[in-house]
Every structure is written in structure tokens, then in C-alpha cells.
Design an enzyme around this catalytic site. Structure first.
Site, PDB file in Angstrom:
ATOM      1  CB  SER A  45     -11.595 -13.214  -6.025  1.00  7.64           C
ATOM      2  OG  SER A  45     -11.210 -11.978  -6.603  1.00  7.64           O
ATOM      3  CG  LEU A  76     -13.925  -5.798  -0.242  1.00  6.98           C
ATOM      4  CD1 LEU A  76     -14.332  -6.187   1.191  1.00  6.98           C
ATOM      5  CD2 LEU A  76     -13.279  -4.412  -0.244  1.00  6.98           C
ATOM      6  CB  SER A  82      -6.540   1.943  -1.477  1.00  5.79           C
ATOM      7  OG  SER A  82      -5.341   1.776  -0.757  1.00  5.79           O
ATOM      8  CE1 TYR A  88      -4.615  -0.713  -5.712  1.00  7.48           C
ATOM      9  CE2 TYR A  88      -3.432   0.116  -3.793  1.00  7.48           C
ATOM     10  CZ  TYR A  88      -4.529  -0.537  -4.337  1.00  7.48           C
ATOM     11  OH  TYR A  88      -5.531  -0.995  -3.517  1.00  7.48           O
ATOM     12  CE  LYS A  98      -7.662   1.144  -5.584  1.00  8.13           C
ATOM     13  NZ  LYS A  98      -9.007   0.614  -5.764  1.00  8.13           N
ATOM     14  CB  THR A 153      -7.917 -10.138  -0.997  1.00  8.04           C
ATOM     15  OG1 THR A 153      -7.037  -9.076  -1.395  1.00  8.04           O
ATOM     16  CG2 THR A 153      -9.009  -9.569  -0.113  1.00  8.04           C
TER      17      THR A 153
HETATM   18  N1  LIG Z   1      -6.501  -6.341  -0.463  1.00  7.37           N
HETATM   19  C1  LIG Z   1      -6.103  -5.173   0.008  1.00  7.37           C
HETATM   20  O1  LIG Z   1      -5.143  -5.070   0.788  1.00  7.37           O
HETATM   21  C2  LIG Z   1      -6.851  -3.927  -0.368  1.00  7.37           C
HETATM   22  C3  LIG Z   1      -7.713  -3.873  -1.453  1.00  7.37           C
HETATM   23  N2  LIG Z   1      -8.325  -2.693  -1.780  1.00  7.37           N
HETATM   24  C4  LIG Z   1      -9.191  -2.645  -2.957  1.00  7.37           C
HETATM   25  O2  LIG Z   1     -10.218  -3.598  -2.860  1.00  7.37           O
HETATM   26  C5  LIG Z   1     -10.694  -3.920  -4.172  1.00  7.37           C
HETATM   27  C6  LIG Z   1     -10.847  -5.430  -4.291  1.00  7.37           C
HETATM   28  O3  LIG Z   1      -9.568  -6.031  -4.279  1.00  7.37           O
HETATM   29  P1  LIG Z   1      -9.268  -7.417  -3.540  1.00  7.37           P
HETATM   30  O4  LIG Z   1     -10.522  -8.154  -3.292  1.00  7.37           O
HETATM   31  O5  LIG Z   1      -8.376  -7.116  -2.422  1.00  7.37           O
HETATM   32  O6  LIG Z   1      -8.375  -8.151  -4.657  1.00  7.37           O
HETATM   33  P2  LIG Z   1      -8.682  -9.388  -5.629  1.00  7.37           P
HETATM   34  O7  LIG Z   1      -7.503  -9.477  -6.523  1.00  7.37           O
HETATM   35  O8  LIG Z   1      -9.075 -10.584  -4.850  1.00  7.37           O
HETATM   36  O9  LIG Z   1      -9.957  -8.925  -6.428  1.00  7.37           O
HETATM   37  C7  LIG Z   1      -9.903  -8.025  -7.475  1.00  7.37           C
HETATM   38  C8  LIG Z   1     -11.136  -8.198  -8.326  1.00  7.37           C
HETATM   39  O10 LIG Z   1     -11.101  -7.237  -9.386  1.00  7.37           O
HETATM   40  C9  LIG Z   1     -11.481  -7.865 -10.581  1.00  7.37           C
HETATM   41  N3  LIG Z   1     -10.814  -7.287 -11.740  1.00  7.37           N
HETATM   42  C10 LIG Z   1      -9.488  -7.036 -11.887  1.00  7.37           C
HETATM   43  N4  LIG Z   1      -9.246  -6.525 -13.085  1.00  7.37           N
HETATM   44  C11 LIG Z   1     -10.432  -6.437 -13.719  1.00  7.37           C
HETATM   45  C12 LIG Z   1     -10.849  -5.992 -15.002  1.00  7.37           C
HETATM   46  N5  LIG Z   1      -9.972  -5.535 -15.904  1.00  7.37           N
HETATM   47  N6  LIG Z   1     -12.163  -6.043 -15.322  1.00  7.37           N
HETATM   48  C13 LIG Z   1     -13.053  -6.505 -14.450  1.00  7.37           C
HETATM   49  N7  LIG Z   1     -12.740  -6.945 -13.209  1.00  7.37           N
HETATM   50  C14 LIG Z   1     -11.453  -6.917 -12.866  1.00  7.37           C
HETATM   51  C15 LIG Z   1     -11.052  -9.318 -10.429  1.00  7.37           C
HETATM   52  O11 LIG Z   1     -11.924 -10.108 -11.184  1.00  7.37           O
HETATM   53  P3  LIG Z   1     -11.464 -11.319 -12.136  1.00  7.37           P
HETATM   54  O12 LIG Z   1     -12.141 -12.511 -11.613  1.00  7.37           O
HETATM   55  O13 LIG Z   1     -11.989 -10.936 -13.451  1.00  7.37           O
HETATM   56  O14 LIG Z   1      -9.960 -11.394 -12.077  1.00  7.37           O
HETATM   57  C16 LIG Z   1     -11.233  -9.567  -8.948  1.00  7.37           C
HETATM   58  O15 LIG Z   1     -12.490 -10.113  -8.673  1.00  7.37           O
HETATM   59  C17 LIG Z   1      -9.682  -3.300  -5.140  1.00  7.37           C
HETATM   60  O16 LIG Z   1     -10.212  -2.117  -5.695  1.00  7.37           O
HETATM   61  C18 LIG Z   1      -8.485  -2.969  -4.257  1.00  7.37           C
HETATM   62  O17 LIG Z   1      -7.732  -1.905  -4.756  1.00  7.37           O
HETATM   63  C19 LIG Z   1      -8.162  -1.564  -1.050  1.00  7.37           C
HETATM   64  C20 LIG Z   1      -7.342  -1.566   0.025  1.00  7.37           C
HETATM   65  C21 LIG Z   1      -6.613  -2.725   0.454  1.00  7.37           C
HETATM   66  C1  LIG Z   2       1.760   6.129  15.331  1.00  3.47           C
HETATM   67  C2  LIG Z   2       2.745   6.904  14.546  1.00  3.47           C
HETATM   68  C3  LIG Z   2       2.469   6.866  13.080  1.00  3.47           C
HETATM   69  C4  LIG Z   2       3.415   7.662  12.264  1.00  3.47           C
HETATM   70  C5  LIG Z   2       3.095   7.561  10.804  1.00  3.47           C
HETATM   71  C6  LIG Z   2       4.283   7.276   9.981  1.00  3.47           C
HETATM   72  C7  LIG Z   2       4.003   6.933   8.543  1.00  3.47           C
HETATM   73  C8  LIG Z   2       3.903   5.480   8.360  1.00  3.47           C
HETATM   74  C9  LIG Z   2       3.522   5.133   6.962  1.00  3.47           C
HETATM   75  C10 LIG Z   2       2.408   4.170   6.953  1.00  3.47           C
HETATM   76  C11 LIG Z   2       2.089   3.711   5.578  1.00  3.47           C
HETATM   77  C12 LIG Z   2       0.855   2.894   5.602  1.00  3.47           C
HETATM   78  C13 LIG Z   2       0.590   2.329   4.250  1.00  3.47           C
HETATM   79  C14 LIG Z   2      -0.714   1.606   4.208  1.00  3.47           C
HETATM   80  C15 LIG Z   2      -0.986   1.139   2.840  1.00  3.47           C
HETATM   81  C16 LIG Z   2      -2.291   0.433   2.743  1.00  3.47           C
HETATM   82  O1  LIG Z   2      -2.928   0.114   3.704  1.00  3.47           O
HETATM   83  O2  LIG Z   2      -2.682   0.177   1.489  1.00  3.47           O
HETATM   84  C17 LIG Z   2      -3.877  -0.559   1.289  1.00  3.47           C
HETATM   85  C18 LIG Z   2      -3.788  -1.179  -0.062  1.00  3.47           C
HETATM   86  O3  LIG Z   2      -4.467  -0.754  -0.977  1.00  3.47           O
HETATM   87  C19 LIG Z   2      -2.839  -2.282  -0.194  1.00  3.47           C
HETATM   88  O4  LIG Z   2      -2.398  -2.441  -1.512  1.00  3.47           O
HETATM   89  P1  LIG Z   2      -0.934  -3.056  -1.773  1.00  3.47           P
HETATM   90  O5  LIG Z   2      -0.971  -3.475  -3.214  1.00  3.47           O
HETATM   91  O6  LIG Z   2       0.052  -1.980  -1.527  1.00  3.47           O
HETATM   92  O7  LIG Z   2      -0.769  -4.241  -0.873  1.00  3.47           O
END
Ligand SMILES: NC(=O)C1=CN([C@@H]2O[C@H](COP(=O)(O)OP(=O)(O)OC[C@H]3O[C@@H](n4cnc5c(N)ncnc54)[C@H](OP(=O)(O)O)[C@@H]3O)[C@@H](O)[C@H]2O)C=CC1
Ligand SMILES: CCCCCCCCCCCCCCCC(=O)OCC(=O)COP(=O)(O)O
Length: 311
Positions: A47, A49, A180, A193, A197, A228
Site C-alpha cells: 500500500s 508509498l 520522516s 512515532y 524515526k 496514504t
Molecule cells: N504518509 C505519510 O504522511 C508519511 C509516511 N512516512 C513513512 O512512509 C512509510 C510508508 O508509510 P505509508 O505508505 O504512508 O503508510 P501505509 O499505512 O499505507 O503503509 C505502511 C506499510 O507498512 C506495512 N507494515 C506495517 N506494519 C508492518 C509489520 N509489522 N510488518 C510488515 N509490514 C508492516 C504495511 O503492510 P501491511 O499490508 O502488512 O499492513 C503497509 O504496507 C512509513 O515508514 C511511514 O512512516 C514518512 C513520512 C510521511
Molecule cells: C516559515 C516559518 C516556519 C517556522 C517554523 C515553525 C515550526 C512549525 C512546526 C512544523 C511542524 C511540521 C511537522 C511535520 C510533520 C511531518 O511532516 O511528518 C511526516 C509524517 O511522518 C507524518 O506522520 P503523522 O502520523 O504524524 O501523520
């Protein structure tokens, strides 16, 4: 007259050939390592990314090993990729799948052997699987803190360490991890989380320093919000599923663009890539350059969120 023309043409032709060669070398350098035929392992490929990474690496001609917990969903991805019309410049390969749960140490070890059996070696390991969390520390069971750490940190490092010896033996390979923005800055109500990370960032920075000289690059990719199901699948303080598609997630980057950026980072063997907008990027700098202000902003963010929840 003819003699003058002949004498003048040869350097011109040689210069043109030289310029053309130089141009082709520069284009190749810019594009980086070709992916055609490369064995690429992607965790969390069912799923989000991971699935999009599967799509772009498949289209680039990589031989894929897709990992996840759900065999049926992985097969769906294989079917989708096999039926897709890809870039005709590349021959494509039907992906392999390996089903396992990252939090089970014994299954990770077994899975690593299964992954290696697919092609006998690995060129790129993309540690993408992960889970997020929502909750305040006071109400969060310590078991939840541990579980998130198992999925996001211990699972990926166990898989990396199980596959690393084969890369070291060949003096070839590439380790990638999807961290992240929260691996660089910690925001309120994300303790499990953000901690997982941050640990990920630290471990893979150490690994890069330790194995870089063996010809095995390490790439840490730190995206901001991506569209996602990450927030839907997130776990809460009591271990239940959060189940909500947050606005921040829904309005995040298109996972296809992030996957393209992952492919580029792999080709160019980048060390550390932040894929985020201005605010998170400034926040990362602020955390180092003006921590007092950053902490103040985070406290105020926490109070605002709490007030919003109480209303
Ligand atoms: N979406 C966002 O905003 C952001 C995401 N990320 C990172 O991107 C990566 C992908 O996440 P994303 O695609 O967004 O989220 P999803 O929830 O869509 O995907 C997560 C994936 O991880 C797998 N997974 C979860 N737990 C396990 C486990 N115990 N064993 C094996 N596989 C597992 C799931 O597989 P299964 O089919 O088995 O459930 C799934 O395919 C993550 O590391 C996340 O932290 C980073 C920054 C931002
Ligand atoms: C232009 C002036 C800027 C001043 C900066 C002020 C500080 C602002 C804080 C910003 C926080 C940003 C957080 C971003 C978090 C993020 O992108 O996380 C990515 C993920 O992994 C998302 O996971 P989640 O489970 O939290 O949805």
C-alpha cells in the site's frame, strides 16, 4: 582550397564528437545508476508509498521482491504491475513476493533467507514499512511505545542486519530507509512515532559511516506528509486503531511524486534527503539553530491541540 577545408574539418569533427561524448557522460552522471535488472527489495509494498515505489522501480526495469504481511494484497500489486503498460525503453520483470511480519524476529530471519533465494543477491533494500501513532504520553501504555519501536525500528534494522552480510561479501548493495521529517524534529502527541524515526535516523547514519568504504551507500529519506493511509492505520495510546484520515495526511504529497524522488535518490546514491515543504524544512533548521524558539513553538502547538480536543 580543398586542403584547407579538409584540414579545418577534422578538428571540428573531433571537437563535436568530444562534446557529444562529454554530454552523454554528464547526462549519465546526472541520471545516476541505472536500475534495469537491479534486484530491489521493498517492505510495506502492499500500500501507500511502498506500492508506488514498487511501480516506479518496476517501470525502471528493476527485479522486485515485494514484502508485506498480507499475501493477497501483495499479489494484487503484482497483478497490477504485470498488467500495466510501462516505459517501453525497459524490459520489465514479474515481481516476487515474501510475506512476513517485521515485528517477529524469527520470521524476519527466515524472510531474509527467502528474499536472498529469489535472485541470489540484493542490489537495493528499501526499508519502507512503518506505522504511526496518535496519543499523549500520560495516557499511552508502555507496550504501545514498544510496539511502534518494534515495527519502525527493530524490524527494519533486523532485516537490514540479516541481509547486510551478503552485500558485504559482494562489496555491493544499497540500503535505503524511509524515515520522516519526524526523524529530525519531534512534534507533540507523536512520541512513539517520532522516537522510532529519530532512532532510525541515528542507526542508519552510523551504518553509513561504518560501511560506506565497502561500496554500500546508505540513504535516509525523510518525507513530510504523504497522501496514504498512514494516519488511518496509526495506533493510539491504548493500542487501538486510530482509523481517521487526518487533514494533514489527506492534503499531503502525492505518493507517486515521493516514489519518483526515492528512485532519484537511489540512482544518485544520495545520503540524506528531506522531501518536505518550507515550514517543516525551516522547522528542522530551527531545531538546531534556535532550539529555545523551536521548543516554545512546540509547547504552544501542544496546548492548542489539547484545547481543540477538549472543546
Ligand atoms: N504518509 C505519510 O504522511 C508519511 C509516511 N512516512 C513513512 O512512509 C512509510 C510508508 O508509510 P505509508 O505508505 O504512508 O503508510 P501505509 O499505512 O499505507 O503503509 C505502511 C506499510 O507498512 C506495512 N507494515 C506495517 N506494519 C508492518 C509489520 N509489522 N510488518 C510488515 N509490514 C508492516 C504495511 O503492510 P501491511 O499490508 O502488512 O499492513 C503497509 O504496507 C512509513 O515508514 C511511514 O512512516 C514518512 C513520512 C510521511
Ligand atoms: C516559515 C516559518 C516556519 C517556522 C517554523 C515553525 C515550526 C512549525 C512546526 C512544523 C511542524 C511540521 C511537522 C511535520 C510533520 C511531518 O511532516 O511528518 C511526516 C509524517 O511522518 C507524518 O506522520 P503523522 O502520523 O504524524 O501523520
Amino acid at each position: 582550397m580543398e586542403r584547407i577545408m579538409g584540414g579545418g574539418m577534422l578538428p571540428l569533427v573531433l571537437t563535436s564528437v568530444g562534446v557529444l561524448l562529454l554530454y552523454r557522460i554528464l547526462v549519465r552522471l546526472r541520471r545516476g545508476t541505472p536500475m534495469h535488472g537491479a534486484v530491489v527489495v521493498i517492505t510495506g509494498a502492499s500500500s501507500g508509498l511502498g506500492k508506488e515505489c514498487a511501480r516506479v522501480f518496476h517501470a525502471a526495469g528493476a527485479r522486485l521482491v515485494l514484502c508485506g504481511r498480507d499475501a493477497a494484497r501483495l499479489q494484487e500489486v503484482v497483478q497490477e504491475l504485470s498488467g500495466s503498460s510501462t516505459d517501453i525503453q525497459h524490459q520489465t520483470f514479474t515481481p516476487n513476493t515474501v510475506v512476513f511480519n517485521l515485528v517477529r524476529a524469527d520470521s524476519v530471519e527466515k524472510a531474509a533467507q527467502e528474499i536472498l533465494k529469489c535472485y541470489g543477491h540484493i542490489d537495493v533494500l528499501i526499508n519502507n514499512a512503518g506505522i504511526s501513532y496518535r496519543g499523549n504520553i500520560l495516557d499511552t501504555h508502555i507496550s504501545v511505545q514498544r510496539d511502534v519501536m518494534e515495527t519502525n525500528y527493530f524490524g527494519p534494522i533486523a532485516l537490514t542486519q540479516a541481509l547486510l552480510p551478503s552485500m558485504v561479501q559482494r562489496r555491493s548493495g544499497h540500503i535505503v530507509v524511509i524515515s520522516s521529517v519526524q526523524g529530525k524534529i519531534a512534534i507533540p502527541y507523536r512520541s512513539a512515532y517520532a522516537a522510532s524515526k529519530h532512532a532510525t535516523q541515528a542507526y542508519f547514519d552510523c551504518l553509513r559511516a561504518e560501511i560506506g568504504h565497502l561500496g554500500i551507500p546508505v540513504t535516509v529519506i525523510s518525507p513530510g506528509y504523504i497522501r496514504t493511509n498512514l494516519s488511518v492505520n496509526a495506533v493510539t495510546g491504548d493500542g487501538s486503531k486510530y482509523g481517521v484520515l487526518d487533514k494533514t495526511t489527506a492534503s499531503g504529497w502525492d505518493p507517486r511524486d515521493v516514489a519518483d524522488a526515492v528512485l532519484k535518490a537511489v540512482r544518485q546514491k544520495s545520503k540524506d534527503v528531506v522531501l518536505a515543504g518550507t515550514v517543516p524544512t525551516v522547522a528542522i533548521y530551527l531545531r538546531t539553530l534556535w532550539p529555545a524558539l523551536f521548543f516554545k513553538l512546540m509547547s504552544s502547538r501542544a496546548r492548542k491541540e489539547q484545547k481543540h480536543k477538549d472543546e
